[in-house]
Design an enzyme around this catalytic site. Structure first.
Site, PDB file in Angstrom:
ATOM      1  N   LYS A 187       0.845  -1.214   0.000  1.00  0.00           N
ATOM      2  CA  LYS A 187       0.000   0.000   0.000  1.00  0.00           C
ATOM      3  C   LYS A 187       0.869   1.248   0.000  1.00  0.00           C
ATOM      4  O   LYS A 187       0.614   2.199  -0.741  1.00  0.00           O
ATOM      5  CB  LYS A 187      -0.883  -0.009   1.254  1.00  0.00           C
ATOM      6  CG  LYS A 187      -1.554   1.321   1.542  1.00  0.00           C
ATOM      7  CD  LYS A 187      -2.336   1.302   2.842  1.00  0.00           C
ATOM      8  CE  LYS A 187      -1.571   1.683   4.066  1.00  0.00           C
ATOM      9  NZ  LYS A 187      -1.302   3.110   4.251  1.00  0.00           N
ATOM     10  N   ASN A 188       1.913   1.248   0.827  1.00  0.00           N
ATOM     11  CA  ASN A 188       2.722   2.460   0.976  1.00  0.00           C
ATOM     12  C   ASN A 188       3.629   2.721  -0.226  1.00  0.00           C
ATOM     13  O   ASN A 188       4.245   3.775  -0.313  1.00  0.00           O
ATOM     14  CB  ASN A 188       3.558   2.396   2.258  1.00  0.00           C
ATOM     15  CG  ASN A 188       2.690   2.589   3.493  1.00  0.00           C
ATOM     16  OD1 ASN A 188       1.496   2.869   3.381  1.00  0.00           O
ATOM     17  ND2 ASN A 188       3.279   2.435   4.670  1.00  0.00           N
TER      18      ASN A 188
END
Ligand code: UD1
Length: 417
Positions: free
Chosen positions: A22-23
């Site tokens: 996600k990051n």
């Protein structure tokens, strides 16, 4: 409101393919608007944060096509550069768009970002860096107005190695003539991934992974296809659950170097972790000696995003464990929910002192934030009887199909609306 209903006490056995991070995906999506060509992101996870970022991109004029886990972004018609209050509030990472919108359009108007409630999360380092690049910034009425007509290359140093500020400034400088040097940058693997993505579109960025990044301005960027790096935090979360519950799980699409700080702590317990042919196998007998002291720190230190999960593990370890949170000041707020399950945790300032107990008991608990919520699920998988975790929208910001993954490992977990 959706919840997870968990009947704990099962060992976890099976395989997990670690998803894309996600990051990494969020800044990469923000960077898509830097190119006027088409960008295809492969293995893009279906997450609430990703959906919100795509909504903002659409609002800015991007055409987006989602086919399975492939997302195609056509930014040729981006205009305006306004990010509304409602959309910015949904997503802390909307701040990355400030750098990319400025680079693409020469101006930006963004409402202050929202996001996870884990601390103050100021954006002063982002704004100071942009100002050092010559960008005029006016903050008024909850909005940040940026004008880049005087943008220029610079040699600047960040007060702290902020991940978001590093990524934002890399993007802001991408078309600036000459060489921009950014010092004291964050060294997280997701920053290296953003650099690789930008360079795959024709950018000239180097140094990511070290504490100095150099951006040489280019005239334009072209389209690309890209698969983001695997999610070390999702992997770490599932590894910690395996260690906690006992069992044997094989992880594919995993990069052990990115998990070194976690593995070095876990290897001091009785679990066994080894890598062979690209697969990491984690074996645990479900018995837990005392954890070594843990201090969260910037990468390559112990990640704050795995602190809560380690605190959950510490609740069932022998003796007293000490965990100090150095990055986000309110990340212990999940602990009141831990106590409902029988955990014995005392918090003094930034340090949690955890007295291990031999059993946790199921309870009705609520996720307060993304990683805290993931920790409650781990505790529910371990605990006697039934645990109900509510407010799982926090968890779904960052973990795709957590219930499906655990169920595939033999856990008794269902998602109910
Ligand atoms: C990113 C991650 C988040 C992770 C965090 C730390 C994404 C989308 N999120 O968040 O999951 O927990 O890194 O590894 O990648 N700070 C300031 N001023 C600023 C910016 C930050 O004081 O302008 C402080 C923060 O309050 C915090 C520290 O710097 O104490 C680190 O924050 P930062 O690295 O910026 O985190 P994020 O990029 O928000």
């Amino acid at each position: 409101m959706s919840k997870y209903i968990i009947n704990g006490g099962k060992r976890l056995v099976g395989q997990v393919e670690v998803p894309a991070a996600k990051n990494a995906v969020l800044p990469i999506l923000a960077a898509c608007i830097l190119s006027k060509g088409e960008v295809v992101i492969h293995k893009c996870p279906h997450l609430r944060d990703v959906d919100n970022m795509l909504k903002i991109l659409q609002d800015l004029g991007c055409k987006i096509k989602v086919e399975g886990s492939d997302v195609t972004i056509d930014s040729s018609c981006v205009s305006g550069g306004v990010v509304s209050h409602d959309l910015a509030q949904e997503l802390r990472s909307s701040i990355f768009l400030l750098g990319s919108i400025i680079a693409r359009l020469g101006k930006a108007d963004m409402a202050y970002p929202g996001g996870c409630e884990i601390g103050l999360r100021p954006i002063d380092i982002h704004l100071d860096g942009l100002k050092a690049l010559g960008i005029d910034i006016v903050e008024d009425g909850g909005h940040i107005y940026c004008d880049a007509c005087n943008i220029k290359s610079a040699d600047l140093i960040l007060d702290l190695p902020s991940v978001g500020a590093t990524e934002n400034l890399m993007m802001a400088a991408i078309f600036v003539k000459g060489k921009t040097v950014i010092r004291n940058v964050a060294r997280e693997p997701e920053i290296v991934d953003l650099q690789d993505f930008l360079n795959s579109m024709g950018a000239k960025v180097r140094g990511a992974g070290s504490s100095v990044i150099v951006v040489e301005g280019v005239a334009s960027l072209h389209g690309t296809e890209y698969t983001p790096v695997s999610d070390r935090i999702a992997a770490g979360s599932y590894i910690i659950s395996t260690v906690m519950c006992g069992g044997e799980v094989e992880f594919s699409n995993i990069i052990p170097e990115h998990l070194r700080s976690l593995i070095s702590k876990l290897c001091k317990t009785t679990c066994n972790i080894h890598m062979k042919n690209g697969i990491m196998t984690v074996r645990s007998n479900g018995r837990h000696p005392r954890l070594p002291k843990i201090d969260t720190m910037y990468y390559p230190g112990f990640p704050t995003d795995l602190q809560s999960q380690m605190t959950a593990l510490a609740t069932v370890c022998d003796g007293t464990s000490i965990i100090t949170e150095n990055i986000f000041e309110t990340r212990f707020k999940q602990i009141s929910e831990f106590r409902k399950m029988g955990a014995k945790v005392d918090v003094k300032g930034r340090t949690a002192i955890i007295e291990g107990v031999s059993r946790l008991s199921g309870a009705e608990v609520s996720a307060e934030d993304l990683r805290g919520g993931a920790s409650l699920v781990s505790m529910g998988l371990y605990a006697d009887k039934t645990t109900i975790v509510s407010d799982i929208f926090h968890i779904e910001r960052g973990y795709e199909g957590m219930d499906v993954i655990y169920a595939s490992l033999g856990a008794d977990i269902v998602r109910a609306d």
